[in-house]
Design a protein around this motif. Structure first.
Motif, PDB file in Angstrom:
ATOM      1  N   ASN A  16      -0.943   3.893  -5.235  1.00  0.00           N
ATOM      2  CA  ASN A  16      -2.105   3.020  -5.677  1.00  0.00           C
ATOM      3  C   ASN A  16      -3.041   2.877  -4.605  1.00  0.00           C
ATOM      4  O   ASN A  16      -4.014   1.919  -4.788  1.00  0.00           O
ATOM      5  CB  ASN A  16      -1.187   1.637  -5.479  1.00  0.00           C
ATOM      6  CG  ASN A  16      -0.466   1.269  -4.301  1.00  0.00           C
ATOM      7  OD1 ASN A  16      -0.974   1.651  -3.353  1.00  0.00           O
ATOM      8  ND2 ASN A  16       0.141   0.149  -4.245  1.00  0.00           N
ATOM      9  N   CYS A  17      -3.178   3.981  -3.649  1.00  0.00           N
ATOM     10  CA  CYS A  17      -4.378   4.019  -2.709  1.00  0.00           C
ATOM     11  C   CYS A  17      -4.580   5.359  -2.447  1.00  0.00           C
ATOM     12  O   CYS A  17      -3.662   6.242  -2.553  1.00  0.00           O
ATOM     13  CB  CYS A  17      -4.252   2.744  -1.650  1.00  0.00           C
ATOM     14  SG  CYS A  17      -3.032   3.219  -0.645  1.00  0.00           S
ATOM     15  N   TRP A  18      -5.740   5.734  -1.946  1.00  0.00           N
ATOM     16  CA  TRP A  18      -5.847   6.921  -1.155  1.00  0.00           C
ATOM     17  C   TRP A  18      -5.539   6.888   0.228  1.00  0.00           C
ATOM     18  O   TRP A  18      -4.738   8.018   0.409  1.00  0.00           O
ATOM     19  CB  TRP A  18      -7.583   7.206  -1.118  1.00  0.00           C
ATOM     20  CG  TRP A  18      -7.904   8.314  -0.404  1.00  0.00           C
ATOM     21  CD1 TRP A  18      -7.409   9.602  -0.505  1.00  0.00           C
ATOM     22  CD2 TRP A  18      -9.269   8.373   0.408  1.00  0.00           C
ATOM     23  NE1 TRP A  18      -8.280  10.626   0.477  1.00  0.00           N
ATOM     24  CE2 TRP A  18      -9.172   9.661   0.951  1.00  0.00           C
ATOM     25  CE3 TRP A  18     -10.043   7.616   0.801  1.00  0.00           C
ATOM     26  CZ2 TRP A  18     -10.184  10.100   1.628  1.00  0.00           C
ATOM     27  CZ3 TRP A  18     -11.130   7.824   1.796  1.00  0.00           C
ATOM     28  CH2 TRP A  18     -11.373   9.315   2.210  1.00  0.00           C
ATOM     29  N   VAL A  19      -5.651   5.845   1.117  1.00  0.00           N
ATOM     30  CA  VAL A  19      -5.411   5.815   2.369  1.00  0.00           C
ATOM     31  C   VAL A  19      -5.182   4.143   2.642  1.00  0.00           C
ATOM     32  O   VAL A  19      -5.570   3.382   1.855  1.00  0.00           O
ATOM     33  CB  VAL A  19      -6.547   6.458   3.481  1.00  0.00           C
ATOM     34  CG1 VAL A  19      -6.594   8.052   3.335  1.00  0.00           C
ATOM     35  CG2 VAL A  19      -7.738   5.481   3.264  1.00  0.00           C
ATOM     36  N   SER A  20      -3.980   4.228   3.781  1.00  0.00           N
ATOM     37  CA  SER A  20      -3.988   2.718   4.050  1.00  0.00           C
ATOM     38  C   SER A  20      -4.211   3.031   5.764  1.00  0.00           C
ATOM     39  O   SER A  20      -4.148   3.845   6.414  1.00  0.00           O
ATOM     40  CB  SER A  20      -2.470   2.482   4.181  1.00  0.00           C
ATOM     41  OG  SER A  20      -2.038   1.464   4.851  1.00  0.00           O
ATOM     42  N   SER A  21      -5.251   1.989   6.006  1.00  0.00           N
ATOM     43  CA  SER A  21      -5.963   1.858   7.047  1.00  0.00           C
ATOM     44  C   SER A  21      -5.804   0.345   7.708  1.00  0.00           C
ATOM     45  O   SER A  21      -5.145  -0.416   7.207  1.00  0.00           O
ATOM     46  CB  SER A  21      -7.386   2.338   6.947  1.00  0.00           C
ATOM     47  OG  SER A  21      -8.074   2.691   8.151  1.00  0.00           O
ATOM     48  N   GLU A  22      -6.953   0.244   8.840  1.00  0.00           N
ATOM     49  CA  GLU A  22      -7.097  -1.002   9.220  1.00  0.00           C
ATOM     50  C   GLU A  22      -8.642  -1.330   9.747  1.00  0.00           C
ATOM     51  O   GLU A  22      -9.252  -0.205   9.904  1.00  0.00           O
ATOM     52  CB  GLU A  22      -6.183  -1.190  10.618  1.00  0.00           C
ATOM     53  CG  GLU A  22      -6.219  -2.587  11.124  1.00  0.00           C
ATOM     54  CD  GLU A  22      -5.171  -2.610  12.387  1.00  0.00           C
ATOM     55  OE1 GLU A  22      -5.234  -3.589  13.018  1.00  0.00           O
ATOM     56  OE2 GLU A  22      -4.382  -1.711  12.347  1.00  0.00           O
ATOM     57  N   ALA A  23      -8.972  -2.495   9.436  1.00  0.00           N
ATOM     58  CA  ALA A  23     -10.440  -2.686  10.012  1.00  0.00           C
ATOM     59  C   ALA A  23     -10.187  -3.569  11.028  1.00  0.00           C
ATOM     60  O   ALA A  23      -9.582  -4.691  11.289  1.00  0.00           O
ATOM     61  CB  ALA A  23     -11.048  -3.560   8.923  1.00  0.00           C
ATOM     62  N   PHE A  79       0.904  -1.084  -0.058  1.00  0.00           N
ATOM     63  CA  PHE A  79       0.001   0.127   0.015  1.00  0.00           C
ATOM     64  C   PHE A  79       0.864   1.418  -0.016  1.00  0.00           C
ATOM     65  O   PHE A  79       1.748   1.368   0.798  1.00  0.00           O
ATOM     66  CB  PHE A  79      -0.981  -0.100   1.187  1.00  0.00           C
ATOM     67  CG  PHE A  79      -1.817  -1.265   1.333  1.00  0.00           C
ATOM     68  CD1 PHE A  79      -2.278  -1.900   0.276  1.00  0.00           C
ATOM     69  CD2 PHE A  79      -2.180  -1.639   2.647  1.00  0.00           C
ATOM     70  CE1 PHE A  79      -3.037  -2.820   0.205  1.00  0.00           C
ATOM     71  CE2 PHE A  79      -2.954  -2.743   2.735  1.00  0.00           C
ATOM     72  CZ  PHE A  79      -3.390  -3.545   1.469  1.00  0.00           C
ATOM     73  N   LYS A  80       0.440   1.987  -0.844  1.00  0.00           N
ATOM     74  CA  LYS A  80       1.424   3.564  -1.085  1.00  0.00           C
ATOM     75  C   LYS A  80       0.429   4.601  -1.204  1.00  0.00           C
ATOM     76  O   LYS A  80      -0.093   4.729  -2.618  1.00  0.00           O
ATOM     77  CB  LYS A  80       2.289   3.423  -2.452  1.00  0.00           C
ATOM     78  CG  LYS A  80       3.214   2.409  -2.386  1.00  0.00           C
ATOM     79  CD  LYS A  80       4.029   2.154  -3.545  1.00  0.00           C
ATOM     80  CE  LYS A  80       5.062   0.904  -3.382  1.00  0.00           C
ATOM     81  NZ  LYS A  80       5.806   0.826  -4.855  1.00  0.00           N
ATOM     82  N   GLU A  83      -5.048  -5.130   8.025  1.00  0.00           N
ATOM     83  CA  GLU A  83      -4.699  -4.095   7.230  1.00  0.00           C
ATOM     84  C   GLU A  83      -5.536  -3.979   6.033  1.00  0.00           C
ATOM     85  O   GLU A  83      -5.746  -5.033   5.329  1.00  0.00           O
ATOM     86  CB  GLU A  83      -3.170  -4.222   6.925  1.00  0.00           C
ATOM     87  CG  GLU A  83      -2.393  -4.302   8.197  1.00  0.00           C
ATOM     88  CD  GLU A  83      -0.943  -4.476   7.906  1.00  0.00           C
ATOM     89  OE1 GLU A  83      -0.410  -4.919   6.744  1.00  0.00           O
ATOM     90  OE2 GLU A  83       0.024  -4.369   8.590  1.00  0.00           O
ATOM     91  N   CYS A  84      -5.652  -2.679   5.601  1.00  0.00           N
ATOM     92  CA  CYS A  84      -6.536  -2.628   4.230  1.00  0.00           C
ATOM     93  C   CYS A  84      -6.169  -1.206   3.922  1.00  0.00           C
ATOM     94  O   CYS A  84      -5.578  -0.397   4.398  1.00  0.00           O
ATOM     95  CB  CYS A  84      -7.761  -2.626   4.623  1.00  0.00           C
ATOM     96  SG  CYS A  84      -8.604  -1.395   5.759  1.00  0.00           S
ATOM     97  N   ALA A  85      -6.470  -1.035   2.542  1.00  0.00           N
ATOM     98  CA  ALA A  85      -6.410   0.009   1.723  1.00  0.00           C
ATOM     99  C   ALA A  85      -7.626   0.622   1.031  1.00  0.00           C
ATOM    100  O   ALA A  85      -8.401  -0.349   0.659  1.00  0.00           O
ATOM    101  CB  ALA A  85      -5.103  -0.022   0.878  1.00  0.00           C
ATOM    102  N   VAL A 110      -9.084  -3.115  -0.217  1.00  0.00           N
ATOM    103  CA  VAL A 110      -8.254  -4.211  -0.605  1.00  0.00           C
ATOM    104  C   VAL A 110      -7.575  -4.584   0.986  1.00  0.00           C
ATOM    105  O   VAL A 110      -6.924  -3.731   1.530  1.00  0.00           O
ATOM    106  CB  VAL A 110      -6.971  -3.690  -1.228  1.00  0.00           C
ATOM    107  CG1 VAL A 110      -5.866  -4.664  -1.611  1.00  0.00           C
ATOM    108  CG2 VAL A 110      -7.160  -2.908  -2.459  1.00  0.00           C
ATOM    109  N   LEU A 111      -7.786  -5.900   1.252  1.00  0.00           N
ATOM    110  CA  LEU A 111      -7.344  -6.564   2.440  1.00  0.00           C
ATOM    111  C   LEU A 111      -6.240  -7.092   2.341  1.00  0.00           C
ATOM    112  O   LEU A 111      -5.906  -8.079   1.506  1.00  0.00           O
ATOM    113  CB  LEU A 111      -8.481  -7.324   3.003  1.00  0.00           C
ATOM    114  CG  LEU A 111      -9.994  -6.825   3.333  1.00  0.00           C
ATOM    115  CD1 LEU A 111     -10.884  -7.780   3.549  1.00  0.00           C
ATOM    116  CD2 LEU A 111     -10.186  -5.678   4.283  1.00  0.00           C
ATOM    117  N   HIS A 112      -5.237  -6.955   3.360  1.00  0.00           N
ATOM    118  CA  HIS A 112      -3.904  -7.671   3.485  1.00  0.00           C
ATOM    119  C   HIS A 112      -4.063  -8.823   4.673  1.00  0.00           C
ATOM    120  O   HIS A 112      -4.128  -8.401   5.626  1.00  0.00           O
ATOM    121  CB  HIS A 112      -2.950  -6.547   3.531  1.00  0.00           C
ATOM    122  CG  HIS A 112      -1.602  -7.174   3.915  1.00  0.00           C
ATOM    123  ND1 HIS A 112      -0.617  -6.932   4.911  1.00  0.00           N
ATOM    124  CD2 HIS A 112      -0.898  -8.101   3.073  1.00  0.00           C
ATOM    125  CE1 HIS A 112       0.598  -7.677   4.845  1.00  0.00           C
ATOM    126  NE2 HIS A 112       0.445  -8.260   3.616  1.00  0.00           N
TER     127      HIS A 112
END
Length: 730
Positions: free
Chosen positions: A13-20, A8-9, A244-246, A395-397
């Motif tokens: 390649n994404c708006w934000v990197s976050s977490e669920a 995730f960048k 982790e998600c984006a 996108v879930l990691h």
């Protein structure tokens, strides 16, 4: 091996990197609608619904769930019920504006419908800011700023289905009747990612409504340590935890908004991460860049296998030539130089034990990369989703053994559904040398099976064509030059503007036809009609002639008063009204039938909720209401006939009301018409008195009908109020 390193960048390649904190997929619409209903019932603060469509007619619950629910099932009733329970709650509905391309499926007057069905704390807007050719394709619901639904599903027609996707279903009914099995995937999440979605939906709302929505909750617990939120839907336990998600978006250039192609970049980056198995299910596969990336990665990784699941049959010429023709090219690029045992582009279908066939329509947008990444979003693998539509993918990691296990389970669960297998039968297939080939073989008879697509049965490979340019463009269809030499994309035309233009066009065409008829058809004048009727007087053809004149005159919107006066003048004060009312009834019945056919063909829908309200009043007042309209000169005779046909009133009610409303004035017109004739033949005080008396009688009947109509309506209203009071007392 579990790794905490993700790709995730933010800003690339994404708006934000976050977490669920928690997340779980909701597979197929029956599950999503049930979960959405549960969350709405529990809501206390705010609800944001952003969609390609938000249809007020959709029932969220079915069967026993609907029968046992204390809350309404119909989404418009549910939101109204919730808003009335808590006047401080705010509900925001933001739907894509343009809908004429989907006339048969979508509510034409969506904003007016929602405003009429819901209280003031439910706010509705239509998004008309998307560039021409693009669409608002994000599908998001944020409840109380503590959970979010996102993915491929709208609250719309032709969406509901269960996971078993029966060949025949009484519940799969849309505006055009029963629709085929439909598969889709949504996701519900909680934790820090909800805050990002809450900001996104507020930004979207503020851009369109030009007003600030309700502030985000200060007490909303979106931390990674929070427990299951209060609004989390019942019966759907979380699958992923602390994952982790984006968020990757597509944002076109619009109103000086910075465009984003994060979805496109993210998908290409994800493909580069694949080592063993890529699973994709998607509504459209036309983006050649994606096919090239998949092919390149398979050549670089000999152990990589790829299977795609999409739909079988195109809907209409535009979809066939824009998406299915492009899929032929996509498939050719994907498979070039690759062992066919390693890659397949497929569809899911069934032939049951009764020999009935069904092809599952794929509407979902899902991708798994090994057991490392899971994508659930709104983006198709099409040109427009990469550049021109508004999209949002989650996108879930797989950052833990637990989460990687469930990424694999989601993939296996989906493939089990499409191949008619049980979930526990899936893992051994992926242990074989060629898992794609294993999935395609030994599928269960009379269950769903995967079959390789052969789009040549529908169309042929084609170069860029008009259908593709309109349906799957990369750039706005029209750009407007600016003073600085740049080009600004034109917006999709507003629904209201389109309707006004259509209305003006119809009026212009009708006016032109009437103007042409009045100048080109010599017999379409009062003098010629009088002469025509005069020839039939005293013959067996008198009545048929009058009937013919009324029918033709009604179709051509010729004034009925002129016809009535002419008939009375020629046939006298007795037979004139008798012939006249018979002609008027026949003309009314024919135009009523034309109106009924037009209403069934969609004209009622164009009229919107205001016409429905008038229709309800007309139906409620019945015969007396029709009689009152006939007595009052408020609308042309032919227009009333057509409008009544479009309405819900019955033919016999309408004709009886027409007789009661028209015959008394017809007698007055008989006196007037006959008096005019007698004045010309034998002018005297007596004939002039008859004329004056007829005119006065005509006016008194109009005045009396107004009084009677008001009296009748007030009496019915008072009676209804008394019934309501009695019911309340009980």
């Amino acid at each position: 091996m579990v790794t905490n390193n993700n790709i995730f960048k933010p800003g690339e390649n994404c708006w934000v990197s976050s977490e669920a904190r928690f997340a779980t997929p909701l597979i197929d619409c029956a599950n999503y609608y049930k979960a959405l209903h549960s969350a709405i019932v529990k809501a206390k603060h705010s609800i944001f619904i952003i969609g390609w469509d938000i249809d007020s007619r959709i029932r969220l619950l079915r069967g026993e769930d609907e029968a046992n629910s204390e809350a309404p099932s119909l989404v418009s009733d549910l939101l109204a019920w919730k808003a009335e329970q808590n006047p401080d709650m705010k509900i925001y509905l933001l739907r894509w504006d343009s809908s004429l391309a989907f006339f048969a499926q979508r509510e034409m007057w969506a904003k007016e419908v929602w405003e009429e069905k819901t209280p003031d704390n439910v706010h509705t807007e239509l998004d008309d800011t998307i560039p021409m050719g693009g669409s608002q394709h994000q599908k998001i619901v944020v409840v109380d700023d503590e959970i979010v639904f996102s993915g491929g599903m709208d609250v719309s027609t032709n969406r509901w289905d269960t996971r078993d996707h029966p060949v025949i279903s009484d519940e799969r009914k849309g505006p055009d009747g029963e629709y085929a099995p439909l598969h889709d995937v949504q996701m519900v999440s909680s934790g820090p990612v909800v805050k990002d979605f809450a900001e996104l939906v507020r930004w979207r709302w503020e851009r369109v409504a030009n007003e600030k929505p309700i502030d985000m909750r200060d007490d909303a617990d979106t931390s990674v340590s929070s427990s299951l939120p209060a609004t989390w839907p019942s019966d759907y336990p979380p699958m992923f935890e602390n994952i982790e998600c984006a968020l990757a978006r597509t944002i076109p250039f619009m109103d000086e908004v910075e465009p984003a192609q994060e979805v496109r970049t993210m998908l290409l980056d994800l493909i580069e991460e694949a080592e063993s198995f890529i699973y994709i299910e998607n509504q459209f596969t036309t983006r050649q860049e994606i096919a090239e990336a998949l092919n390149k990665r398979m050549k670089a990784c000999p152990d990589l296998h790829v299977i795609l699941v999409s739909s079988y049959e195109p809907k209409g010429k535009f979809e066939c030539e824009a998406f299915w023709a492009s899929r032929i090219e996509f498939k050719a690029i994907l498979e070039k130089g690759i062992d066919p045992k390693r890659v397949r582009l497929t569809y899911s279908s069934i032939e049951d034990m009764q020999g009935r066939k069904a092809y599952k329509r794929i509407h979902s947008k899902v991708m798994t990369i090994d057991d490392k990444y899971l994508v659930i979003g709104s983006s198709n693998l099409s040109n427009r989703s990469m550049t021109l539509d508004t999209e949002i993918d989650v996108v879930l990691h797989g950052n833990s053994e637990h989460n990687r296990k469930y990424i694999k389970e989601v993939r296996n669960d989906l493939l089990a559904e499409h191949t008619g297998r049980k979930l526990e039968a899936m893992p051994p297939l992926f242990e074989q040398e060629y898992p794609v080939d294993a999935l395609m073989h030994e599928q269960i008879a009379h269950g769903y099976v995967l079959t390789e697509v052969r789009d040549e049965v529908f169309t042929t490979t084609s170069v860029d064509n008009l259908f593709r340019a309109i349906s799957d463009p990369e750039e706005p269809l029209i750009s407007v030059p600016t003073f600085d030499g740049a080009a600004l994309p034109a917006r999709n035309p507003r629904r209201r503007s389109i309707m006004i233009m259509l209305g003006l066009a119809v009026i212009a065409i009708l006016g032109g036809l009437l103007f042409w008829a009045s100048h080109s058809i010599s017999w379409l004048s009062a003098d010629h009609i009088n002469a025509f009727l005069e020839k039939s007087r005293g013959t067996y053809f008198a009545l048929p002639t009058v009937l013919l004149v009324y029918v033709v005159g009604g179709i051509l919107f010729f004034p009925v008063t002129i016809l009535s006066l002419a008939v009375a003048a020629i046939f006298g004060p007795i037979w004139g009204p008798v012939y006249g009312i018979m002609g008027a009834l026949l003309s009314s019945a024919i135009l009523f039938g034309i109106g009924k056919l037009s209403g069934n063909a969609g004209l009622r829908k164009i009229g919107g909720p205001k016409v429905e309200a008038v229709d309800a009043k007309l139906k409620k007042s019945g015969i007396v209401g029709v009689a009152a309209i006939r007595m009052l000169p408020i609308a042309p005779f032919s227009l009333v006939n057509l409008a009544a046909g479009i309405s819900s009133i019955g033919l016999w009610q309408f004709l009886i009301g027409t007789f009661l409303g028209m015959f008394p004035p017809m007698i007055a017109k008989g006196l007037v018409g006959d008096s005019i004739t007698q004045i010309f033949r034998n002018p005297s005080v007596e004939t002039i008195s008859y004329l004056a008396g007829g005119i006065i009688l005509w006016g008194l009947m109009i005045w009396g009908s107004q009084k009677f109509a008001r009296y009748y309506q007030e009496r019915k209203q008072n009676a209804a109020n008394e019934r309501d009071e009695e019911e309340c007392a009980v």
